[in-house]
Design an enzyme around this catalytic site. Structure first.
Site: not given
Ligand SMILES: *Cc1c(COP(=O)(O)O)cnc(C)c1O
Length: 389
Positions: A186
């Site tokens: 991210k």
């Molecule tokens: C990465 C992601 C998540 C989950 O995030 P985590 O921190 O791994 O739980 C949820 N929604 C979207 C759209 C994502 O890309």
């Protein structure tokens, strides 16, 4: 073109000695789990996105689950979301006992279509979970209008949207419960981590208690000076807190967020410029009402103009050109669980189906080099030209 021998990863964190130093400081301090560093990280995120409150958690998935739970969503309720998302968006709806109901998207942006949301509302609908796909905001005025008219809660999945703006304001400033992710790929990362933001003090306090075993206020500090051994369990909560080790990484990453966003924006623009005149491919359509966080660079193939399909295109990029790619996302109505449990069928979401068959996420991250962007764009151009219909 000359093909690279070294594999270009799909993603890699952007770090320097700051991340290493702050983690070592926390390790040496002797206080590893949730503490003062996490409180500072929460303040930093709340200030940055423009929310009154922020609660640091172990993941965005934990944030989504708590947001649904603390809004009282459960058995018998329906929650409308997009089929073009990561599984956790809908898994958490199932986790609280509710039914995920998918509303089709606009295949040029990948964003949920407000008209499709409206069409899916029933007397059981309790909430809407819009996903700010690839880093562009959903059309929040339209979604808020629907929510107001039908008395629905909005929980924003902002896993892609740290720094995204909607009509000049950052995602997270709406007052709605908003869920951010700090997973490794991210825009900022703490390895694993998430943040729940909101302007509702009671809601955040409830989520805070539920995130730590249902233990009442200030149980965080029961091993610190001024803490107390006495605590009360007021609900059967979860274990969703984060650690000061992770939060120190988050703070170090926040210090370079502006710089990272600047590079992401520059690389995205390079992709746009380098691919503009390539027949058979395009990037997502930019929305008119806000700024992207440039989380993903989604390449859309026009398969009518190419003699190969998306899967073959990916094989060539990875096997012949040594480029790491991803696909965001395999639509939820295509996964066995959603087919078997809810009778889902991708054919009911023609825009989503069409988009899925044409998309490839290209590497886009600040620790890659401008030459890497040029290389990926050149590979896309070479494949598209070679396999033009
Ligand atoms: C990465 C992601 C998540 C989950 O995030 P985590 O921190 O791994 O739980 C949820 N929604 C979207 C759209 C994502 O890309």
């Amino acid at each position: 073109m000359e093909k690279r021998t070294e594999f270009l990863p799909y993603s890699r964190p952007y770090i320097d000695d700051d991340e290493i130093d702050v983690v070592v400081d926390v390790l040496r301090s002797g206080w590893w789990t949730r503490g003062a560093v996490t409180t500072e990280f929460e303040k930093r995120i709340a200030e940055y996105v423009g929310a009154k409150y922020a609660l640091a958690l172990s993941s965005c998935t934990a944030a989504s689950h708590l947001a649904l739970y603390c809004h009282g969503i459960g058995a018998g309720d329906e929650v409308i979301t997009t089929p073009m998302t990561f599984c956790s968006t809908a898994n958490t709806i199932v986790e609280v006992g509710a039914t995920p109901v998918f509303a089709d998207i606009n295949c040029r942006t990948g964003l949920i279509d407000p008209e499709q949301i409206e069409a899916k509302i029933t007397p059981r609908t309790k909430a809407i979970v819009p996903v700010h796909y690839a880093g562009q905001s959903c059309d929040m005025d339209a979604i808020e209008d629907i929510a107001r008219r039908h008395g629905l809660v909005i929980i924003e999945d902002a896993a892609h949207a740290l720094s995204t703006t909607y009509k000049g304001k950052r995602v997270g400033s709406s007052g709605n419960a908003t869920c951010f992710s700090f997973y490794a790929t991210k825009n900022i990362s703490t390895a694993e981590g998430g943040m729940l933001t909101s302007d509702d003090a009671d809601f955040i306090e409830h989520a805070r208690i539920m995130s730590l075993h249902g233990m009442s206020k200030n149980a965080w500090s029961r091993y610190g000076k001024g803490g107390t051994w006495k605590y009360e369990v007021v609900a059967s909560g979860y274990k969703y807190n984060t650690t000061d080790i992770a939060s120190s990484l988050g703070l170090a990453q926040m210090n370079k967020l502006d710089e990272m966003q600047q590079i992401r924006g520059q690389y995205y623009k390079m992709y746009c410029d380098l691919l503009r005149d390539v027949d058979g491919v395009s990037l997502l359509e930019p929305v008119s009402y806000g700024q992207s966080s440039y989380h993903l660079c989604v390449l859309c193939l026009d398969t009518d103009k190419l003699s190969i399909d998306r899967d073959r295109f990916i094989e060539l990029l990875t096997n012949e050109y040594n480029i790491g790619i991803s696909v965001h996302f395999i639509p939820l109505p295509m996964h066995p669980f959603y087919i078997e449990r809810f009778g889902e069928n991708i054919d009911n979401y023609p825009q989503c189906k069409r988009m899925y068959e044409s998309i490839i996420s290209l590497p886009l991250y600040p620790s890659m080099k401008p030459e890497d962007v040029e290389y990926v764009a050149a590979a896309v151009r070479e494949i598209s030209t070679k396999y033009a219909k």
